[in-house]
Enzyme design. Structure first.
Site, PDB file in Angstrom:
ATOM      1  N   ASP A  45       0.824  -1.210   0.000  1.00  0.00           N
ATOM      2  CA  ASP A  45       0.000   0.000   0.000  1.00  0.00           C
ATOM      3  C   ASP A  45       0.858   1.259   0.000  1.00  0.00           C
ATOM      4  O   ASP A  45       0.491   2.276  -0.591  1.00  0.00           O
ATOM      5  CB  ASP A  45      -0.932   0.002   1.210  1.00  0.00           C
ATOM      6  CG  ASP A  45      -2.120  -0.937   1.027  1.00  0.00           C
ATOM      7  OD1 ASP A  45      -2.338  -1.409  -0.107  1.00  0.00           O
ATOM      8  OD2 ASP A  45      -2.824  -1.197   2.015  1.00  0.00           O
ATOM      9  N   GLY A  46       2.015   1.196   0.664  1.00  0.00           N
ATOM     10  CA  GLY A  46       2.921   2.346   0.675  1.00  0.00           C
ATOM     11  C   GLY A  46       3.428   2.684  -0.718  1.00  0.00           C
ATOM     12  O   GLY A  46       3.583   3.862  -1.069  1.00  0.00           O
ATOM     13  N   HIS A  50       2.963   6.224  -2.955  1.00  0.00           N
ATOM     14  CA  HIS A  50       3.983   6.931  -3.729  1.00  0.00           C
ATOM     15  C   HIS A  50       3.501   7.170  -5.165  1.00  0.00           C
ATOM     16  O   HIS A  50       3.691   8.262  -5.722  1.00  0.00           O
ATOM     17  CB  HIS A  50       5.287   6.130  -3.749  1.00  0.00           C
ATOM     18  CG  HIS A  50       6.117   6.289  -2.516  1.00  0.00           C
ATOM     19  ND1 HIS A  50       5.854   5.620  -1.342  1.00  0.00           N
ATOM     20  CD2 HIS A  50       7.221   7.044  -2.262  1.00  0.00           C
ATOM     21  CE1 HIS A  50       6.749   5.951  -0.424  1.00  0.00           C
ATOM     22  NE2 HIS A  50       7.580   6.822  -0.953  1.00  0.00           N
ATOM     23  N   ASN A 121      -4.791   8.711   2.085  1.00  0.00           N
ATOM     24  CA  ASN A 121      -5.080   8.077   3.376  1.00  0.00           C
ATOM     25  C   ASN A 121      -5.453   9.082   4.458  1.00  0.00           C
ATOM     26  O   ASN A 121      -6.562   9.083   4.956  1.00  0.00           O
ATOM     27  CB  ASN A 121      -3.886   7.244   3.845  1.00  0.00           C
ATOM     28  CG  ASN A 121      -3.960   5.810   3.378  1.00  0.00           C
ATOM     29  OD1 ASN A 121      -4.850   5.441   2.622  1.00  0.00           O
ATOM     30  ND2 ASN A 121      -3.020   4.995   3.823  1.00  0.00           N
ATOM     31  N   GLU A 122      -4.481   9.912   4.845  1.00  0.00           N
ATOM     32  CA  GLU A 122      -4.736  10.853   5.929  1.00  0.00           C
ATOM     33  C   GLU A 122      -3.693  11.956   5.967  1.00  0.00           C
ATOM     34  O   GLU A 122      -2.628  11.856   5.350  1.00  0.00           O
ATOM     35  CB  GLU A 122      -4.765  10.143   7.287  1.00  0.00           C
ATOM     36  CG  GLU A 122      -3.407   9.775   7.862  1.00  0.00           C
ATOM     37  CD  GLU A 122      -2.824   8.504   7.322  1.00  0.00           C
ATOM     38  OE1 GLU A 122      -1.648   8.538   6.892  1.00  0.00           O
ATOM     39  OE2 GLU A 122      -3.512   7.470   7.318  1.00  0.00           O
ATOM     40  N   ARG A 147      -6.306  20.156  23.494  1.00  0.00           N
ATOM     41  CA  ARG A 147      -4.931  20.122  23.987  1.00  0.00           C
ATOM     42  C   ARG A 147      -4.458  18.679  23.948  1.00  0.00           C
ATOM     43  O   ARG A 147      -5.093  17.803  24.529  1.00  0.00           O
ATOM     44  CB  ARG A 147      -4.848  20.666  25.417  1.00  0.00           C
ATOM     45  CG  ARG A 147      -5.177  22.143  25.543  1.00  0.00           C
ATOM     46  CD  ARG A 147      -5.353  22.546  26.997  1.00  0.00           C
ATOM     47  NE  ARG A 147      -5.532  23.984  27.155  1.00  0.00           N
ATOM     48  CZ  ARG A 147      -6.695  24.624  26.978  1.00  0.00           C
ATOM     49  NH1 ARG A 147      -7.783  23.938  26.638  1.00  0.00           N
ATOM     50  NH2 ARG A 147      -6.770  25.936  27.136  1.00  0.00           N
ATOM     51  N   ASP A 149      -1.552  15.814  21.590  1.00  0.00           N
ATOM     52  CA  ASP A 149      -0.446  15.616  20.656  1.00  0.00           C
ATOM     53  C   ASP A 149      -0.789  16.037  19.232  1.00  0.00           C
ATOM     54  O   ASP A 149       0.099  16.138  18.391  1.00  0.00           O
ATOM     55  CB  ASP A 149      -0.009  14.149  20.659  1.00  0.00           C
ATOM     56  CG  ASP A 149       0.730  13.768  21.937  1.00  0.00           C
ATOM     57  OD1 ASP A 149       1.040  14.676  22.734  1.00  0.00           O
ATOM     58  OD2 ASP A 149       0.999  12.567  22.134  1.00  0.00           O
TER      59      ASP A 149
END
EC number: 2.7.1.23
Length: 264
Positions: A45-46, A50, A121-122, A147, A149
């Site tokens: 999937d990566g 690309h 994806n995101e 508040r 991460d």
């Protein structure tokens, strides 16, 4: 028909790439990395992510198909042993095109032009050093002050990736929506958020406004982007859509079951 191939660049993927290129050219197809009509992704999937970003300026004309040389992916459903079958189907143009929604991310700056990105994806927004304090606006109205991460904003097809690891919902990729998920938000008697992923339809939008810190680490799929002097980050369901070449049924919930539930 013009085609291009994106390889993960390991030995097996490169070997399959050369075979696929030779077979497709033998059938009279033209190898064209500049303006392909179909892009074959060989890897995982990566690798397809690309390929998507490489050809994101040609989304109205290019369709993607994936061969997985590792585990079954959500975007790559062909096995290496099926290469000849896939090549024959491409040569015969024996496929349908399905379209999935994308995420548009617009970063507005105080003293510079805005930047716009597309995510398959995101996208994530995180502070490099300190707790991130963000005002969250939905359709122009203040919703909460977060508040923590940071935030992840995902597409339906990306809802099974980082979003799921954060406790987000899995959304069928035919639904035009975006999902906002908090990353380790602080919730106590003083600071409160809704504490739940939010799913917005296509005609809604979300804006993140920094309260103090204006420098962020952003990701857009696999891309890592440092952003400074940020005024606001606007998220919409994009007008553009990604196109996949579908040669056979590839049921989404079957893929979810095989990836997360079924035993090996």
């Amino acid at each position: 028909m013009k085609f291009a191939i994106q390889s993960r660049r390991d030995a097996q993927s490169n070997e399959l790439m050369e075979l696929a290129k030779t077979y497709l050219q033998d059938f009279g197809l033209t190898y064209d990395e500049e303006a392909p009509e179909i892009v074959v992704s060989i890897g995982g999937d990566g690798t397809l992510l690309h390929a998507f970003h490489r050809y994101s300026h040609l989304l109205d004309q290019v369709a993607f198909v994936g061969i997985h040389t590792g585990h079954l992916g959500f975007y790559a459903d062909w096995k290496p042993s099926e290469l000849e079958k896939l090549v024959l189907s491409i040569a015969k143009k024996d496929f349908n095109v399905v379209e999935y929604p994308l995420l548009e991310v617009k970063v507005e700056h105080h003293n510079a032009a805005s930047n716009t990105y597309l995510a398959l994806n995101e996208a994530t927004v995180k502070s490099p050093d300190v707790t991130l304090v963000m005002d969250v606006e939905l359709n122009g109205n203040q919703f909460e002050r977060n508040r923590g991460d940071g935030h992840s904003v995902s597409t339906p097809s990306g809802s099974t990736a980082y979003n799921k690891a954060l406790g987000g919902a899995i959304i069928h990729p035919t639904l035009a929506a975006l999902q906002i998920t908090e990353i380790a938000s602080i919730n106590n008697r003083v600071f409160r958020t809704v504490g739940s992923p939010l799913i917005l339809p296509a005609h809604h939008h979300c804006v993140l406004r920094p309260v103090n810190e204006q420098n962020f680490n952003m990701t857009v799929d696999h891309l890592q982007i440092t952003q400074g002097d940020v005024k606001a980050i606007v998220f919409n369901v994009a007008n553009e859509r990604v196109r996949f070449a579908r040669f056979r049924p590839f049921p989404f919930w079957e893929r979810v079951h095989e990836s997360f539930v079924a035993n090996e």
